[in-house]
Each structure stands twice: as C-alpha cells, then as structure tokens.
Design a protein around this motif. Structure first.
Motif, short mmCIF file in Angstrom:
data_model
loop_
_atom_site.label_atom_id
_atom_site.label_comp_id
_atom_site.label_asym_id
_atom_site.label_seq_id
_atom_site.Cartn_x
_atom_site.Cartn_y
_atom_site.Cartn_z
N TRP A 56 -69.91 -24.64 5.05
CA TRP A 56 -70.13 -23.87 3.63
C TRP A 56 -71.15 -24.70 3.09
N HIS A 58 -73.12 -25.47 -0.69
CA HIS A 58 -72.54 -25.09 -2.07
C HIS A 58 -73.70 -25.37 -3.00
N VAL A 68 -69.29 -22.42 -8.66
CA VAL A 68 -69.65 -22.86 -7.18
C VAL A 68 -70.10 -21.46 -6.34
N LEU A 70 -70.66 -20.63 -2.89
CA LEU A 70 -70.63 -21.15 -1.16
C LEU A 70 -70.98 -19.95 -0.41
#
Length: 134
Positions: A56, A58, A68, A70
């Motif tokens: 992932w 970010h 955040v 992701l």
C-alpha cells in the motif's frame, strides 16, 4: 440515465461488501469494503504491507486533521526502499493494527478512524483519519 443495480457482495467474493453496477454488463464502478487488513507495517519509503503481503502506498494529508490516503499497489519487494525516511518515521506510525473492526490503533496508542475503504476499477483504496481523542 443508466440503471443502477445493487448486488450483494457474495458475487464479489466478499460477504460484507456492496457492489454497484452501471448499465448492462459493464465493470463495477465501486465496491465498499468492510473487511479491512488486520495489520499494516511500514516496509519502505511510503510503502506499507498488510498480512497478505499486499503493498500500500500512502499519502499524508493535513487539513487541520491528520489523514492518510492508502492505495493498494503491487510493488515487487526488490523495488521497495530498504531505508525509511526520517520524515516518514516522525509523522507516520510504523504499524497499524485493526481494532474493533472500524478503526486502527498505532504503537503510540492513537486511534485512526477508517473514513472509507473501497475498491474502484480494481484498485483498493482506504482513507484513515487520526481521531480527536487520540
């Protein structure tokens, strides 16, 4: 206007998701997911990895509240940076653990609300927000 159809997530392999289809035989537009990764650990510069070894990317957003974004992206392990930026370490937790199904907790005991978790056009995305009382 295209006709919209809601179909249970059983068709998408996820028993608790909602699949939205547009028109006849077109690809799904968006799947809202309720089965979240149990754990996300930092693996390189801007890269986290879940318990299923999905990576992932970010992006940190600070609009008065720390958020955040992701995005699940396949990154070969050889392409992940072996070092982690000091800036990443100072602003981002090195790990998130799923807590009570709808939020994550980090190693500093801060809670992060899952704002949304979707799969759109084959790409899984999740947005977390640091909770006020953390």
């Amino acid at each position: 206007m295209d006709d919209l159809k809601l179909i249970s997530g059983a068709l998408s392999g996820s028993p608790s998701s909602l699949l939205l289809l547009r028109g006849h035989g077109r690809a799904p537009v968006q799947v809202h997911l309720t089965l979240h990764p149990k754990c996300l650990r930092i693996r390189g510069l801007s890269v986290y990895e879940d318990e299923k070894h999905h990576t992932w990317l970010h992006l940190v957003m600070d609009t008065g509240v720390l958020q955040v974004q992701l995005c699940q992206e396949a990154i070969p392990s050889g392409h992940m940076g072996l070092t982690i930026s000091p800036l990443t370490l100072s602003t981002m937790p090195w790990m998130w653990t799923l807590h009570s199904g709808s939020k994550y907790v980090d190693p500093m005991s801060r809670f992060w609300r899952i704002m949304h978790h979707v799969k759109e056009n084959g790409v899984e995305e999740m947005k977390l927000e640091l909770m006020d009382d953390s």
